[in-house]
Design a protein around this motif. Structure first.
Motif, PDB file in Angstrom:
ATOM      1  N   PRO A   1     -17.023  75.147 -45.307  1.00  0.00           N
ATOM      2  CA  PRO A   1     -16.853  73.933 -45.757  1.00  0.00           C
ATOM      3  C   PRO A   1     -17.321  72.699 -45.082  1.00  0.00           C
ATOM      4  O   PRO A   1     -16.254  72.415 -44.194  1.00  0.00           O
ATOM      5  CB  PRO A   1     -15.378  73.043 -46.968  1.00  0.00           C
ATOM      6  CG  PRO A   1     -14.621  74.682 -46.793  1.00  0.00           C
ATOM      7  CD  PRO A   1     -15.340  75.435 -46.289  1.00  0.00           C
ATOM      8  N   GLY A   2     -18.489  71.867 -45.239  1.00  0.00           N
ATOM      9  CA  GLY A   2     -18.682  70.175 -44.194  1.00  0.00           C
ATOM     10  C   GLY A   2     -18.408  69.536 -45.471  1.00  0.00           C
ATOM     11  O   GLY A   2     -18.046  69.366 -46.372  1.00  0.00           O
ATOM     12  N   PRO A   3     -18.423  68.114 -44.667  1.00  0.00           N
ATOM     13  CA  PRO A   3     -18.090  66.995 -45.200  1.00  0.00           C
ATOM     14  C   PRO A   3     -19.261  66.591 -46.204  1.00  0.00           C
ATOM     15  O   PRO A   3     -20.852  66.943 -45.907  1.00  0.00           O
ATOM     16  CB  PRO A   3     -18.467  66.169 -44.296  1.00  0.00           C
ATOM     17  CG  PRO A   3     -19.147  66.836 -42.675  1.00  0.00           C
ATOM     18  CD  PRO A   3     -18.738  67.840 -42.883  1.00  0.00           C
ATOM     19  N   ALA A   4     -18.449  66.564 -46.816  1.00  0.00           N
ATOM     20  CA  ALA A   4     -19.532  65.488 -47.942  1.00  0.00           C
ATOM     21  C   ALA A   4     -21.079  64.367 -47.720  1.00  0.00           C
ATOM     22  O   ALA A   4     -19.781  63.806 -47.283  1.00  0.00           O
ATOM     23  CB  ALA A   4     -18.958  65.177 -49.601  1.00  0.00           C
ATOM     24  N   ALA A   5     -21.624  64.390 -48.368  1.00  0.00           N
ATOM     25  CA  ALA A   5     -22.440  63.829 -48.194  1.00  0.00           C
ATOM     26  C   ALA A   5     -22.581  62.370 -49.388  1.00  0.00           C
ATOM     27  O   ALA A   5     -22.198  63.067 -50.827  1.00  0.00           O
ATOM     28  CB  ALA A   5     -25.064  64.529 -48.842  1.00  0.00           C
ATOM     29  N   PRO A   6     -22.983  60.953 -48.519  1.00  0.00           N
ATOM     30  CA  PRO A   6     -22.842  60.586 -49.585  1.00  0.00           C
ATOM     31  C   PRO A   6     -23.746  59.878 -50.360  1.00  0.00           C
ATOM     32  O   PRO A   6     -24.882  60.247 -50.456  1.00  0.00           O
ATOM     33  CB  PRO A   6     -22.979  58.673 -48.254  1.00  0.00           C
ATOM     34  CG  PRO A   6     -24.169  59.502 -47.399  1.00  0.00           C
ATOM     35  CD  PRO A   6     -23.233  61.004 -46.792  1.00  0.00           C
ATOM     36  N   ARG A   7     -22.866  60.011 -51.391  1.00  0.00           N
ATOM     37  CA  ARG A   7     -24.017  59.208 -52.772  1.00  0.00           C
ATOM     38  C   ARG A   7     -24.770  58.695 -52.899  1.00  0.00           C
ATOM     39  O   ARG A   7     -24.843  57.651 -52.028  1.00  0.00           O
ATOM     40  CB  ARG A   7     -23.075  59.647 -54.338  1.00  0.00           C
ATOM     41  CG  ARG A   7     -22.380  60.356 -54.645  1.00  0.00           C
ATOM     42  CD  ARG A   7     -21.442  60.397 -55.854  1.00  0.00           C
ATOM     43  NE  ARG A   7     -20.752  60.787 -55.951  1.00  0.00           N
ATOM     44  CZ  ARG A   7     -20.054  61.362 -56.942  1.00  0.00           C
ATOM     45  NH1 ARG A   7     -19.692  60.454 -58.469  1.00  0.00           N
ATOM     46  NH2 ARG A   7     -19.520  62.974 -57.105  1.00  0.00           N
ATOM     47  N   PRO A   8     -26.450  58.341 -53.272  1.00  0.00           N
ATOM     48  CA  PRO A   8     -27.058  57.665 -53.129  1.00  0.00           C
ATOM     49  C   PRO A   8     -26.225  56.906 -54.466  1.00  0.00           C
ATOM     50  O   PRO A   8     -26.018  56.036 -55.169  1.00  0.00           O
ATOM     51  CB  PRO A   8     -28.656  58.383 -54.113  1.00  0.00           C
ATOM     52  CG  PRO A   8     -27.656  59.142 -54.070  1.00  0.00           C
ATOM     53  CD  PRO A   8     -26.498  59.628 -53.915  1.00  0.00           C
ATOM     54  N   GLU A   9     -26.964  55.342 -53.643  1.00  0.00           N
ATOM     55  CA  GLU A   9     -26.994  53.630 -54.367  1.00  0.00           C
ATOM     56  C   GLU A   9     -27.532  53.713 -55.504  1.00  0.00           C
ATOM     57  O   GLU A   9     -28.768  54.555 -55.642  1.00  0.00           O
ATOM     58  CB  GLU A   9     -27.798  52.315 -53.694  1.00  0.00           C
ATOM     59  CG  GLU A   9     -26.863  52.359 -52.258  1.00  0.00           C
ATOM     60  CD  GLU A   9     -25.377  52.332 -52.261  1.00  0.00           C
ATOM     61  OE1 GLU A   9     -25.410  51.589 -53.400  1.00  0.00           O
ATOM     62  OE2 GLU A   9     -24.619  52.509 -51.699  1.00  0.00           O
TER      63      GLU A   9
END
Length: 541
Positions: free
Chosen positions: A63-71
């Motif tokens: 598992p990798g770090p979660a991508a930031p959610r879009p605004e």
């Protein structure tokens, strides 16, 4: 799990996976992978091994770090569409045009061809696009560049939000400066100067155009601050923006541009100055052109004589005259046409005995110079937007051989018509069709306002009916019929019901023409009624 993943070495090794892939490509009868017995059951065993190996490979992902959610998408403050109009838009976007059997279009309306008109009406009323149709709307605009301006205006800020998430819709970001970032207002001086100094080329062009439409002087002054350091191709684009709001206050800057090191920039500056009848360049051109044309005092009938220039001097070149003619053109006629085109049309009544434009155009011209002289006057009338000269050069729509006294081609007539008020334009084209039919009218119909005025609509329908009764090839009129579907006023539908029946075909008619005409008129009536319903849906409270 919401996130990205990094690959670890698979348990079975990369060699095992590659052997399985090779066996699948070549076939198990030619390559048996390790661990699989040859024979009829080998293909099924290969699939089982591949499934197991796939699970093994996926299990080796970390598992990798979660991508930031879009605004969140921005709000669209415009009022929502009426419910019926929203359903109609979904239908228009879902339509996929196809070809009926035998190449015939059938009687069903072409919904995609109605989408531009629907968008124009929705934008005029200031509606917001329903969020659920935005993907389909962007897909439609992606496939048709002619839809993009209206589609992006209707889609609003949420289309830009989506375009940043899907590479297929990146055209929306390119279509607007700064990827949709708002341009500074003229009073925001610091932001204006910062964007002009640091922005991308497309942003600077958009900024200049926006300023020019609201404060022409501010735009021109901004351009002068960097003019000397701009590239030639950029100077040309910036200079072209001055067409909007062109006025006498632009003359000093344009006069300086006549000395530009780029020939195309000089030519554009000269063209803009010649569109200002009171400019110094226009006065210089008037003197030159007037010296070339006169009324012959010795001829028994008033006749124009032309003495074209014998040389193109440095002053003429500085004022935009191109010295080298294109292939097949004589030098003197080439120079002469440019002088007349750039001279103010007000020059000629004074020069030619106080005659009106109609009287001047009616004068015979000696030595076969009439075509060159009248063509140059046509270009001048279009450039200077002079309706009086346009009327004179067009002549009455009933002129013989479908040609006026000055305009000798459909392209010239279409451009001259563009200088007339919309009502007069439609009336002239209706008269032209009534005299000459539709065979030469397609290009002229393209400059008429939509929906067509009642006299023009009646003229088009009557001409189509005459062509049908004459047994003409119906396919020759498919372009006009398509225009009629988009441009006739929907209120005309009731007049066309009688034309939907299959007519009796003359003996010399094209085989099957009657059926085609009936289908075409059925489709026209159906389309007009649908457009009427669409308009009512968009006008609903």
């Amino acid at each position: 799990m919401n996130g990205t993943a990094a690959a670890l070495p698979p348990s079975g090794g990369t060699d095992t996976w590659e052997e399985l892939v090779t066996a699948a490509l070549l076939g198990t009868d030619r390559r048996t992978p390790p661990g699989v017995a040859p024979g009829p059951s080998a293909p099924l065993a290969l699939l089982d091994r591949a499934a197991a190996e796939t699970v093994r490979r996926r299990a080796g992902l970390r598992p990798g770090p979660a991508a930031p959610r879009p605004e969140p998408a921005p709000e669209d403050p415009r009022p929502p569409l009426p419910a019926a109009a929203a359903r109609r838009l979904a239908m228009l976007l879902a339509d996929r045009p196809g070809t009926a059997s035998g190449g015939r279009r059938g009687t069903a309306p072409d919904l995609m061809e109605l989408l531009p008109q629907w968008l124009a009406t929705a934008n005029a009323r200031g509606y917001a696009a329903p969020p659920q149709v935005l993907p389909a709307l962007l897909d439609a605009a992606r496939g048709r560049t002619d839809l993009r301006p209206a589609a992006l205006e209707f889609a609003g800020p949420r289309a830009l939000w989506l375009a940043r998430l899907n590479p297929d819709w990146r055209f929306a970001l390119r279509a607007l400066p700064g990827g949709g970032a708002a341009l500074p207002r003229p009073e925001e001086t610091d932001r204006v100067r910062r964007l002009w100094a640091e922005g991308l080329f497309a942003e600077r062009v958009a900024l200049l155009a926006a300023l020019r439409s609201r404060e022409p002087d501010t735009a021109r002054e901004l351009l002068t601050t960097t003019w000397a350091t701009e590239r030639a191709e950029d100077r040309l684009m910036f200079l072209d923006s001055l067409r909007t709001g062109l006025g006498p206050r632009d003359e000093p800057f344009l006069e300086q541009a006549l000395a530009d090191r780029s020939r195309t920039v000089r030519a554009t500056a000269a063209e803009l100055l010649s569109a200002l009848p009171g400019s110094a360049l226009a006065a210089r051109m008037a003197v030159r052109a007037a010296a070339c044309v006169a009324v012959d005092p010795l001829h028994p009938v008033p006749t124009l004589v032309v003495e074209a220039p014998h040389a193109c001097d440095a002053g003429m070149e500085r004022d935009g005259v191109v010295s080298r003619p294109p292939a097949g053109r004589g030098e003197r006629s080439w120079w002469f046409g440019q002088l007349v085109e750039a001279a103010p049309l007000a020059t000629w009544p004074t020069r030619l005995g106080g005659r009106t434009p109609e009287q001047i155009v009616a004068l015979p011209v000696a030595d076969d110079w009439q075509g060159e002289l009248h063509a140059a006057w046509c270009r001048a009338a279009v450039r200077q937007r002079d309706p009086a000269w346009s009327r004179a050069l067009l002549g009455p729509p009933s002129a013989p051989e479908a040609g006026g006294p000055g305009a000798v081609s459909l392209a010239e007539r279409a451009k001259l018509l563009g200088t007339l008020p919309t009502g007069e334009r439609a009336e002239w084209v209706a008269g032209f069709i009534g005299t000459h039919g539709l065979s030469e009218a397609f290009q002229l119909l393209g400059v008429c306002a939509v929906p067509w005025a009642a006299p023009l609509g009646r003229a088009v329908v009557d001409a189509l009916n005459i062509a049908r009764d004459a047994g003409s090839y119906p396919w020759s009129f498919s372009g006009v019929m398509g225009l009629a579907e988009r441009c006739l006023d929907p209120s005309e539908a009731g007049r066309l019901d009688a034309l939907m029946a299959v007519p009796d075909e003359p003996e010399d008619a094209s085989p099957g023409a009657g059926g085609y005409w009936a289908e075409a008129f059925q489709r026209l009536v159906t389309t007009l009624r649908l457009r009427g319903v669409m308009r009512e849906e968009l006008e609903a409270p």
